[in-house]
Design a protein around this motif. Sequence first.
Motif: not given
Ligand code: DLZ
Length: 507
Positions: A42-44, A46-48, A103-109, A7-11, A33-38, A51-53
Amino acid sequence: MGTLRLILGDQLHRRIATLSDLDPEADIVLMVEVRAEATYVRHHKQKIAFLFAAMRHFAQDLEAEGVGVDYVRLDDPANTGSFTGELERAFDRHKPDRVVVTEPGEWRVWEMMQDWRESLPLEIREDNRFLCSRARFEAWAEGRKSLRMETFYRDMRKRTGLLMEGAEPEGGRWNFDTENRKALPKSLEPPERLAFPPDAITREVIELVEAEFGAHFGRLDGFAWPVTRADALTVLAGFLKEGLPRFGDYQDAMRDGEPFLYHSLISPMLNAGLLDADEVCRAAERAYREGGVPLNCAEGFIRQILGWREYVRGLYWARMPDYARTNALSAKRDLPWFYWSGETEMACLKACVGQTRDHAYAHHIQRLMVLGNFALIAGIAPAQVEEWYLVVYADAYEWVELPNVHGMVLWADGGVMGSKPYAASGAYIDRMSDYCRGCAYDVKAKAGPTACPFNYLYWNFLIENAERLSGNPRMSMPYRTLERFGPKRRAEIAADAGRFLDSLATS
Ligand code: DLZ
Ligand code: FAD
Ligand code: SF4
């Protein structure tokens, strides 16, 4: 072991496709929780933190149901810092028969997931949190010359039956926007924001974010976002009662010191899965049918979600990855530093950047007609503007940010999304807000050092982009006015714009 379900952080939705056939006895839900996504931008802060909370609370709710959750925290010493690394590690730990993900929200993922397919028994499921699937949008777009939101929206109204009377739109019209452009009367006091003081889990996350991402943009004190589905539903209920009855009328209004007005503030929760688009639209329709909510307000709100939100998501997936690469107006100026610091004499921009730093929030018209309009008429490079928007808002994900910024604001897609750029002078901001009253610049003055920069930048934009835009029928009015400007007036515009733009620090 059975199935590993990532389960990704926006799912964070219990009915997400990944969990539809969950077997609590045999399966494990993986959350990381992974550093690469934060840090990919360099997200605000409050966004990080939001999402973590929200992730930690979601995991806790699953565990309370008896589901096995493997939750990797950011500060786990073994954490590899990326989705790929953590999925591989979890696969080795659990040795599942298969891995399931939505499916993720972003092309990158999405691209990352294609690589996972190579090495893992992976099933990628269709994202069921949207009212229009990617395939359905593509079928709608197929063969159309233009992809206008309004046509898509009418189709969605018919398909969902939302605000319909049989085959006709409720009230005989599809769109009540002409009634939705009122300035906010001084006497009107908007409702207070429903704030959620952080509990122990959220406080721990806030400390972590301050320690690990302290140099990122934004303030964390005053964090007030709901981080559970129950609290998100409370926000929705509060909005339906206090905000929706005036949402339409004052949707475009702005007032200094009042960042939220009659807006719902649900986008971070919708985009992370704590709320569902269908349930939100149905709740707004119900509030209208029960009385107390005018049709222009219910329709205006439903259009934002059923129309705009679904449309930008469909467009993103139909046009990526090429969509992000265009620059139709060849804009190349660097982003001014005040977008980060808020240090500018322009009161409207100072206010919008300030509230963005404090709350990771600005409403639509602030994003479009203040922050976005300035970037458009100042000719800022699309990639820099897009990165800024992706960093600063709690609701920002590329699928929704990119079409709004690249297409709607900057017209960098050359008209895929909008038939003309939303360029405007200071008069628009003056009409819809009280910012100009407290500004060092004079919104009525057209030229000279004290004139509102939006005024001469607007004409300068039209002059500089005449080749690309003057033939556009929807731009014929301003270009006819421009034709009447003599060489002296044109030279004055170029001089004011040049002096002002050269004075802007970019670092
Ligand atoms: C935005 C975000 C951040 C900051 N951190 C995480 C994380 O540590 N773990 C995670 O599962 N998802 C995170 N997200 C959300 C992802 O970036 C998001 O799921 C992808 O951008 C795909 O939409
Ligand atoms: P409300 O005004 O109460 O509207 C209700 C809901 O409608 C929102 O929560 C949102 O889900 C949806 N909505 C409204 N307008 C749009 C739109 N244009 N596109 C998609 N959904 C919409 N929204 C995001 O969720 N993430 C973004 O990264 C984002 N970036 C934007 C960048 C620009 C330049 C612009 C002009 C708009 C952007 N939007 C984005 C859309 C919109 O500004 C926000 O959704 C809205 O301000 C969120 O606040 P709210 O929940 O109070 O919205
Ligand atoms: Fe913004 Fe111009 Fe008004 Fe100042 S005068 S607040 S810069 S629109």
